[in-house]
Design a protein around this motif. Structure first.
Motif, short mmCIF file in Angstrom:
data_model
loop_
_atom_site.label_atom_id
_atom_site.label_comp_id
_atom_site.label_asym_id
_atom_site.label_seq_id
_atom_site.Cartn_x
_atom_site.Cartn_y
_atom_site.Cartn_z
N ARG A 98 0.84 -1.21 0.00
CA ARG A 98 0.00 0.00 0.00
C ARG A 98 0.87 1.25 0.00
N ASP A 99 1.89 1.28 0.84
CA ASP A 99 2.75 2.45 0.94
C ASP A 99 3.50 2.69 -0.36
N ARG A 100 3.94 1.63 -1.01
CA ARG A 100 4.64 1.80 -2.28
C ARG A 100 3.71 2.38 -3.35
N VAL A 101 2.46 1.94 -3.36
CA VAL A 101 1.49 2.49 -4.31
C VAL A 101 1.29 3.98 -4.06
N ILE A 102 1.09 4.36 -2.82
CA ILE A 102 0.81 5.76 -2.50
C ILE A 102 1.97 6.68 -2.91
N HIS A 103 3.19 6.19 -2.81
CA HIS A 103 4.35 7.03 -3.11
C HIS A 103 4.79 6.97 -4.58
N CYS A 104 4.12 6.17 -5.41
CA CYS A 104 4.59 6.05 -6.79
C CYS A 104 4.06 7.18 -7.66
N THR A 105 4.73 7.40 -8.78
CA THR A 105 4.40 8.50 -9.69
C THR A 105 3.01 8.32 -10.29
N ALA A 106 2.67 7.10 -10.70
CA ALA A 106 1.38 6.87 -11.34
C ALA A 106 0.22 7.21 -10.41
N PHE A 107 0.39 7.01 -9.10
CA PHE A 107 -0.67 7.33 -8.16
C PHE A 107 -0.90 8.84 -8.10
N ARG A 108 0.17 9.60 -8.10
CA ARG A 108 0.02 11.06 -8.06
C ARG A 108 -0.67 11.58 -9.31
N ARG A 109 -0.44 10.93 -10.44
CA ARG A 109 -1.07 11.39 -11.68
C ARG A 109 -2.59 11.23 -11.65
N LEU A 110 -3.09 10.34 -10.82
CA LEU A 110 -4.53 10.09 -10.80
C LEU A 110 -5.33 11.33 -10.41
N VAL A 111 -4.69 12.28 -9.74
CA VAL A 111 -5.42 13.49 -9.33
C VAL A 111 -5.84 14.32 -10.54
N TYR A 112 -5.19 14.12 -11.68
CA TYR A 112 -5.54 14.85 -12.89
C TYR A 112 -6.04 13.93 -14.00
N LYS A 113 -6.61 12.79 -13.60
CA LYS A 113 -7.22 11.89 -14.57
C LYS A 113 -8.71 11.80 -14.30
N THR A 114 -9.47 11.70 -15.38
CA THR A 114 -10.92 11.81 -15.37
C THR A 114 -11.62 10.59 -14.80
N GLN A 115 -12.76 10.84 -14.14
CA GLN A 115 -13.77 9.80 -13.95
C GLN A 115 -14.81 9.95 -15.07
N ARG B 130 -15.23 14.13 -9.20
CA ARG B 130 -14.30 13.05 -8.85
C ARG B 130 -13.21 12.92 -9.90
N THR B 131 -12.04 12.54 -9.43
CA THR B 131 -10.94 12.15 -10.30
C THR B 131 -10.63 10.69 -10.00
N ARG B 132 -9.72 10.12 -10.76
CA ARG B 132 -9.30 8.75 -10.48
C ARG B 132 -8.71 8.64 -9.06
N LEU B 133 -8.08 9.70 -8.58
CA LEU B 133 -7.49 9.65 -7.25
C LEU B 133 -8.57 9.61 -6.17
N THR B 134 -9.51 10.54 -6.22
CA THR B 134 -10.55 10.55 -5.19
C THR B 134 -11.41 9.30 -5.29
#
Length: 391
Positions: free
Chosen positions: A32-49, A60-64
């Motif tokens: 879980r911690d590795r996922v949270i700190h990875c680059t792809a996870f941060r990008r989800l904040v600017y990806k569409t639902q 909502r975004t992919r992150l939320t």
């Protein structure tokens, strides 16, 4: 407090690259911690639902969405005695491979990879790439297995088998065979033999469905494309709207919407818990092996499944296929297709970091586009084509 049929990190099937255990965290917490700190996870904040990122700050975004899936998953996991950290790790990682622009971007990229024209399409498939097309679940697995570049000794995040199995919730037979050839008995094996994944993996999938149905109602009303009056035709929602009004007669507007959604979410969570307990009891499940040898056991009761399916049909008709959404997603598909053809036509346009040995040009291009956020794809499209498709 784990049930005997739950995944146990001390009995994990391990990582592809052996590592010593962490001194203060179990293996699934570490994932879980590795996922949270990875680059792809941060990008989800600017990806569409459903609504593109530039259309409003509160959609909502992919992150939320991933955070909501994780919360619902943990709420169901605890009373069932499942491993909460594993459910959370799968939930947070399940959309890492999604393209910009949601399913519109995925569909466009899949169509591009199936094109049989142009020099890039004539290249042989690389040994390190999937069989064909674009599957966002498989891409999420590829992100955590190959595409993240954070550690000196290996590519990817080197997650546990159980987490990787949960991320790959769907897979075509051709790509399952490709995975099996690379990792015999690994995460692709169950798609060839008909076995089920862990209950934690099944739970992340169900929590995903519960989350997006609820938040798409909220975002649809916020956007003005849905109204509370329209939603009265959906029994799953209307039951709880009436229940909320019976208890709070003065409730109106957004507070009424939120209260109805809250009650609907709670009812679905409790339904999954009760239905799964019955299914486990009726199947005589005692061990994780029993789970894997049985059909899927975690899910809704028959009545709730039918009600959820009716809600999905309503959302498809009135929200996902709304003319305003369709017009926007049409432009989104064009952005993805134009970017794909531009990079395949002139590989020099790709940044050096996007080039990977063992992959055809078309797969390198697909990986690069899939990693883009909505706004970066829009800017890159404008830079390469001179066209502005979005304000």
């Amino acid at each position: 407090m784990l049930a005997p049929y739950a995944c146990d990190p001390d009995r994990s099937r391990g990582r592809r690259h052996p590592e010593p255990p962490a001194p203060t965290r179990n293996a699934f917490q570490r994932d879980r911690d590795r996922v949270i700190h990875c680059t792809a996870f941060r990008r989800l904040v600017y990806k569409t639902q459903v609504f593109l990122n530039h259309e409003g700050d509160l959609f909502r975004t992919r992150l939320t969405h991933s955070l909501e899936v994780a919360q619902l998953g943990r709420s169901i996991a605890r009373p069932l005695g499942l491993h909460e950290d594993l459910v959370e790790a799968i939930a947070l990682a399940h959309d890492l491979g999604h393209t910009p622009f949601g399913h519109a971007g995925q569909d466009a990229l899949n169509a591009c990879l199936h094109e049989d024209t142009g020099p890039a399409a004539q290249e042989p498939r690389g040994e390190a790439e999937p069989h064909g097309g674009f599957e966002h679940n498989l891409q999420s697995l590829r992100v955590v297995d190959e595409l993240e570049e954070r550690y000196p000794a290996f590519d990817g995040l080197n997650l546990c088998f159980e987490t990787r199995e949960g991320i790959l919730k769907h897979c075509s037979r051709a790509n399952a065979q490709w995975l099996e050839a690379r990792e015999p008995g690994g995460v692709g094996h169950r798609f060839l033999t008909g076995r089920s994944p862990s209950l934690e993996a099944q739970l992340a999938n169900v929590a995903d469905e519960i989350a997006y149905n609820a938040h798409d109602i909220d975002d649809g009303v916020r956007s003005g494309l849905l109204t509370l009056e329209q939603l009265e035709a959906v029994p799953l929602f209307e039951t709880f709207r009436r229940e909320a009004l019976a208890e709070h007669p003065a409730l109106r507007g957004r507070r009424l919407l939120y209260e109805a959604i809250r009650r609907m979410l709670s009812a679905q969570v409790y339904d999954v818990i009760d239905a799964t307990r019955r299914a486990l009891r009726d199947a005589g499940v005692q061990t994780l092996e029993d789970v894997c040898a049985s059909p899927p056991l975690l899910g809704f009761s028959g009545g709730m499944r039918a009600a959820s399916a009716e809600l999905k049909r309503f959302l498809m008709t009135h929200l996902y296929r709304h003319p305003q959404v369709m017009e926007t997603t049409g432009r989104a598909r064009r952005v993805v297709a134009d970017l794909y053809r531009a990079y395949c036509g002139d590989p020099a346009l790709l940044p050096p970091g996007a080039r990977r040995a063992g992959l055809s040009l078309r797969r390198q291009v697909a990986d690069y586009i899939a990693g883009m956020t909505d706004r970066y794809a829009i800017r890159e499209h404008e830079r390469l084509t001179g066209e502005r498709l979005f304000a």
